[in-house]
Design a protein around this motif. Structure first.
Motif, PDB file in Angstrom:
ATOM      1  N   VAL A  26      49.289  33.481  45.083  1.00 29.43           N
ATOM      2  CA  VAL A  26      48.017  33.492  45.809  1.00 29.43           C
ATOM      3  C   VAL A  26      47.438  32.083  45.813  1.00 29.43           C
ATOM      4  N   SER A  27      47.032  31.620  46.970  1.00 29.74           N
ATOM      5  CA  SER A  27      46.400  30.309  47.050  1.00 29.74           C
ATOM      6  C   SER A  27      45.041  30.337  46.365  1.00 29.74           C
ATOM      7  N   GLY A  28      44.598  29.178  45.909  1.00 32.53           N
ATOM      8  CA  GLY A  28      43.281  29.093  45.303  1.00 32.53           C
ATOM      9  C   GLY A  28      42.192  29.568  46.242  1.00 32.53           C
ATOM     10  N   GLU A  29      42.355  29.274  47.534  1.00 32.41           N
ATOM     11  CA  GLU A  29      41.372  29.722  48.523  1.00 32.41           C
ATOM     12  C   GLU A  29      41.289  31.236  48.553  1.00 32.41           C
ATOM     13  N   ASN A  30      42.442  31.914  48.471  1.00 28.19           N
ATOM     14  CA  ASN A  30      42.439  33.376  48.480  1.00 28.19           C
ATOM     15  C   ASN A  30      42.012  33.960  47.144  1.00 28.19           C
ATOM     16  N   VAL A  31      42.207  33.223  46.057  1.00 26.31           N
ATOM     17  CA  VAL A  31      41.651  33.655  44.770  1.00 26.31           C
ATOM     18  C   VAL A  31      40.130  33.730  44.882  1.00 26.31           C
ATOM     19  N   LEU A  32      39.529  32.703  45.473  1.00 26.71           N
ATOM     20  CA  LEU A  32      38.090  32.697  45.684  1.00 26.71           C
ATOM     21  C   LEU A  32      37.669  33.880  46.550  1.00 26.71           C
ATOM     22  N   LYS A  33      38.370  34.114  47.650  1.00 27.62           N
ATOM     23  CA  LYS A  33      38.036  35.232  48.525  1.00 27.62           C
ATOM     24  C   LYS A  33      38.153  36.566  47.781  1.00 27.62           C
ATOM     25  N   ALA A  34      39.167  36.673  46.928  1.00 30.41           N
ATOM     26  CA  ALA A  34      39.371  37.912  46.174  1.00 30.41           C
ATOM     27  C   ALA A  34      38.202  38.187  45.239  1.00 30.41           C
ATOM     28  N   PHE A  35      37.725  37.159  44.554  1.00 24.58           N
ATOM     29  CA  PHE A  35      36.613  37.384  43.634  1.00 24.58           C
ATOM     30  C   PHE A  35      35.299  37.597  44.370  1.00 24.58           C
ATOM     31  N   GLU A  36      35.118  36.978  45.530  1.00 21.32           N
ATOM     32  CA  GLU A  36      33.940  37.301  46.332  1.00 21.32           C
ATOM     33  C   GLU A  36      33.991  38.768  46.773  1.00 21.32           C
ATOM     34  N   HIS A  37      35.161  39.233  47.179  1.00 24.72           N
ATOM     35  CA  HIS A  37      35.317  40.639  47.564  1.00 24.72           C
ATOM     36  C   HIS A  37      35.064  41.553  46.369  1.00 24.72           C
ATOM     37  N   SER A  38      35.574  41.187  45.219  1.00 25.81           N
ATOM     38  CA  SER A  38      35.383  41.970  44.005  1.00 25.81           C
ATOM     39  C   SER A  38      33.904  42.143  43.669  1.00 25.81           C
ATOM     40  N   LEU A  39      33.115  41.109  43.916  1.00 21.42           N
ATOM     41  CA  LEU A  39      31.698  41.091  43.533  1.00 21.42           C
ATOM     42  C   LEU A  39      30.780  41.376  44.721  1.00 21.42           C
ATOM     43  N   SER A  40      31.276  42.064  45.734  1.00 21.17           N
ATOM     44  CA  SER A  40      30.518  42.233  46.974  1.00 21.17           C
ATOM     45  C   SER A  40      29.749  43.549  47.062  1.00 21.17           C
ATOM     46  N   ALA A  41      29.776  44.371  46.026  1.00 19.83           N
ATOM     47  CA  ALA A  41      29.119  45.682  46.101  1.00 19.83           C
ATOM     48  C   ALA A  41      27.601  45.535  46.217  1.00 19.83           C
ATOM     49  N   PRO A  42      26.935  46.516  46.819  1.00 17.70           N
ATOM     50  CA  PRO A  42      25.472  46.531  46.799  1.00 17.70           C
ATOM     51  C   PRO A  42      24.960  46.580  45.360  1.00 17.70           C
ATOM     52  N   THR A  43      23.695  46.258  45.174  1.00 19.23           N
ATOM     53  CA  THR A  43      23.103  46.257  43.839  1.00 19.23           C
ATOM     54  C   THR A  43      22.066  47.361  43.712  1.00 19.23           C
ATOM     55  N   GLN A  44      21.722  47.667  42.477  1.00 21.39           N
ATOM     56  CA  GLN A  44      20.698  48.660  42.198  1.00 21.39           C
ATOM     57  C   GLN A  44      19.985  48.276  40.902  1.00 21.39           C
ATOM     58  N   MET A  45      18.796  48.831  40.681  1.00 22.98           N
ATOM     59  CA  MET A  45      18.060  48.579  39.442  1.00 22.98           C
ATOM     60  C   MET A  45      18.315  49.735  38.480  1.00 22.98           C
ATOM     61  N   VAL A  46      18.741  49.414  37.280  1.00 21.22           N
ATOM     62  CA  VAL A  46      18.973  50.404  36.228  1.00 21.22           C
ATOM     63  C   VAL A  46      18.250  49.924  34.978  1.00 21.22           C
ATOM     64  N   ASP A  47      17.286  50.720  34.513  1.00 20.17           N
ATOM     65  CA  ASP A  47      16.493  50.341  33.338  1.00 20.17           C
ATOM     66  C   ASP A  47      15.883  48.952  33.492  1.00 20.17           C
ATOM     67  N   GLY A  48      15.411  48.677  34.686  1.00 20.49           N
ATOM     68  CA  GLY A  48      14.747  47.409  34.936  1.00 20.49           C
ATOM     69  C   GLY A  48      15.660  46.219  35.104  1.00 20.49           C
ATOM     70  N   LYS A  49      16.964  46.462  35.173  1.00 19.20           N
ATOM     71  CA  LYS A  49      17.923  45.371  35.293  1.00 19.20           C
ATOM     72  C   LYS A  49      18.795  45.577  36.527  1.00 19.20           C
TER      73      LYS A  49
END
Length: 589
Positions: free
Chosen positions: A331-354
């Motif tokens: 995997v190219s470094g560029e695609n490693v970056l894309k993979a981790f952006e995809h990994s961390l792309s979920a919507p967010t929510q508040m749980v116990d104020g965090k």
């Protein structure tokens, strides 16, 4: 009695027979129909068609096509106690990224709303109620048009359909204690792993159905039910064979709780995720033609925790039930970056104020060979601050080189683009089974390194100044194999953040029971004027991938019932089968 999918995969006792033991059990319980979940394809399309031939009830999906033609019966009319139920199946288009790509070659998934309305129009003048078996779910991370609540809401506004709509949903493993109402129509979902039997009651008078209500029966409530003898004998035999084959003790006395429950592992780094990724990386130092730089594994493939005490091979397989193999890709470094952006792309929510991520099976758990710094407050596709890769010769972490090719070890599902990792794929080297790699690793690893609940590798914020030169002990050179020298870091290293695009990412009574969104057609004779539809939850995958709190739709979660062990779920099926058997005996009497 119906089922909303993910029945055949995820329970180790069923995986051993590629779903065939579960098909036999469902025949004995007495289902009337089932829809197809994404994990029904885990053993491949041909095996799914074989399972269809074993079942004595129809397998439904209105939107699954094979080579351009409908692959399964889209709907069926079931008459129970004088009521005609038009039952329609629909499967999540997320199957494209949430099963093994090899299992869906030539398979496509049409729009859920279009295909369901097509079938409702066809059945409109022949039925008293519509029952939609929907393996869509209500996860916030799922495209709105592919969600069960969106489908129910849209259908409830269509004046062409005069009959009540009961949506029995699965996929997101959500516990909806009282369902969710859309006008007079209802959406019900029961959670996962046969923890609950769902029940939808309604009133029927002069052919008109009204006042639908949903509730749940917890597995503990039927603990004293006498099992159906035939079903119990079949399950006991299958379970005994499985336990005998997987009775090897891996850890005599484990002292560390390794976290793998859905709401932990799909929202953050966990110590079990770390251990699995480390096991893959350790294998990759000698198992492929070139040593692995680092390893990742998808959180959706982790299905249980490992608790303190004796750990057997059966426990490891329960954690990793899908039969995945180890794989390495370049995997190219560029695609490693894309993979981790995809990994961390979920919507967010508040749980116990965090603030935290919503559950996402594509969240990557990572090995000690890589560190990812991110900002959850940024927009998806722009959250990565910096990625560092461990240089195993110097023992130092170095910033990701976008132009370098990295050897990434993972499982075959992720390597082939599962969970939407289309920046992966291509040629790959194959290794042994993931559960074997994990079991071997646990035999010798110092598990005290995982005795923490704090993130060690996926870290909110920026690295401290000079942190990219932190030294760790160099990896030992494998016996009999030369380590390939790593390319020197050059001026092509790009510091983060960098500009880039986000990754794509007369009253009758009747009963219908279901699983994970199932509906049962057993009759119950009572003094009331109520008809009953039940939904049995058994998404073990299924046992995946795959309750999720969904934007306030969750009405409350029932107590845990012991995880997803094969024995507990087998007991659940026995209890459900026995309960239905007793209902039918009473009606006959």
């Amino acid at each position: 009695m119906v089922d909303a999918g993910d029945a055949f995969q995820g329970l180790p006792v069923s995986n051993l027979s590629k779903g065939e033991e579960m098909a036999k059990a469902m025949n004995e319980v007495g289902y009337d129909a089932m829809t197809i979940g994404n994990h029904e394809f885990d053993f491949g399309y041909n095996q799914l068609k074989k399972l269809e031939g074993i079942l004595n009830f129809p397998l439904l999906s209105a939107n699954v096509y094979k080579d351009g033609k409908l692959a399964f019966l889209p709907s069926v009319i079931v008459n129970k106690n004088g009521i005609n139920y038009g039952i329609i199946g629909v499967t999540t288009p997320e199957t494209k990224t949430k099963t093994s790509p090899e299992g869906i070659v030539g398979v496509t998934f049409a729009d859920p709303l279009e295909t369901v309305t097509r079938e409702m129009t066809k059945l409109n003048n022949q039925v008293d109620a519509f029952v939609i078996l929907s393996h869509l779910g209500i996860d916030p991370s799922t495209q709105q048009k592919w969600r069960g609540d969106y489908l129910t809401q849209q259908l409830s506004t269509m004046t062409a359909y005069k009959h009540p709509i009961i949506m029995i949903d699965g996929h997101s493993h959500t516990v909806l204690e009282q369902g969710q109402m859309f006008g007079t129509d209802i959406l019900a979902q029961t959670g996962t792993a046969l923890a609950n039997v769902g029940k939808v009651t309604f009133e029927e008078k002069d052919g008109k159905l009204s006042n639908a209500k949903a509730s749940l029966i917890n597995v503990k409530d039927v603990a004293d039910v006498t099992p159906n003898a035939t079903l119990k004998a079949q399950l006991d035999k299958a379970n005994e064979a499985y336990l005998n084959a997987t009775s090897e003790v891996i850890i005599p006395n484990n002292t560390v709780d390794l976290k793998g429950e859905r709401d932990d592992v799909r929202t953050r780094e966990t110590n079990l995720g770390d251990a699995i990724a480390d096991a893959i990386e350790a294998y990759g130092q000698h198992g492929f033609s070139t040593p692995s730089d680092f390893a990742v594994t998808n959180s959706g493939g982790i299905r249980a925790s490992i608790t303190q005490g004796t750990v057997k091979l059966s426990d490891v397989i329960t954690v990793l039930p899908f039969g995945n193999t180890i794989a390495q890709i370049k995997v190219s470094g560029e695609n490693v970056l894309k993979a981790f952006e995809h990994s961390l792309s979920a919507p967010t929510q508040m749980v116990d104020g965090k603030k935290q991520f919503t559950a996402n099976g594509g969240l990557l758990q990572i090995s000690k060979g890589v560190r990812v710094y991110y900002d959850i407050n940024k927009a998806p596709g722009q959250r990565v601050n910096e990625i560092q890769i461990l240089n195993k010769q110097t023992g130092q972490y170095e910033p990701l080189d976008l132009t370098r090719i990295y050897n990434v070890a993972t499982n075959d599902f992720t390597a082939s683009g599962g969970d939407g990792f289309d920046m992966f794929g291509g040629s790959r080297e194959e290794g042994v089974s993931l559960d074997k790699v994990m079991a071997d690793y646990l035999k010798t690893a110092d598990l005290m390194q995982y005795d923490t609940t704090e993130p060690q590798r996926m870290i909110m914020g920026q690295p401290a100044k000079g942190e990219d030169t932190v030294t760790v002990p160099p990896a030992a050179k494998p016996q009999g194999q030369q380590l390939t020298p790593q390319p020197a870091t050059t001026g092509k290293v790009v510091q983060f953040p960098v500009p880039h695009q986000p990754a794509a990412t007369g009253n009758n009574s009747a009963t219908m029971v279901g699983h994970a969104g199932t509906m049962a057609g057993s009759h119950v004779t009572t003094m009331s004027t109520t008809a009953v539809m039940s939904t049995v939850a058994m998404q073990g995958t299924s046992a995946a991938t795959n309750g999720q709190v969904a934007d306030g739709n969750e009405k409350g979660t029932l107590p845990a019932t012991g995880g997803t062990s094969a024995g507990a779920i087998a007991l659940g099926y026995v209890c459900v089968g026995a309960g239905l058997y007793m209902m039918r005996r009473r009606r006959a009497a």
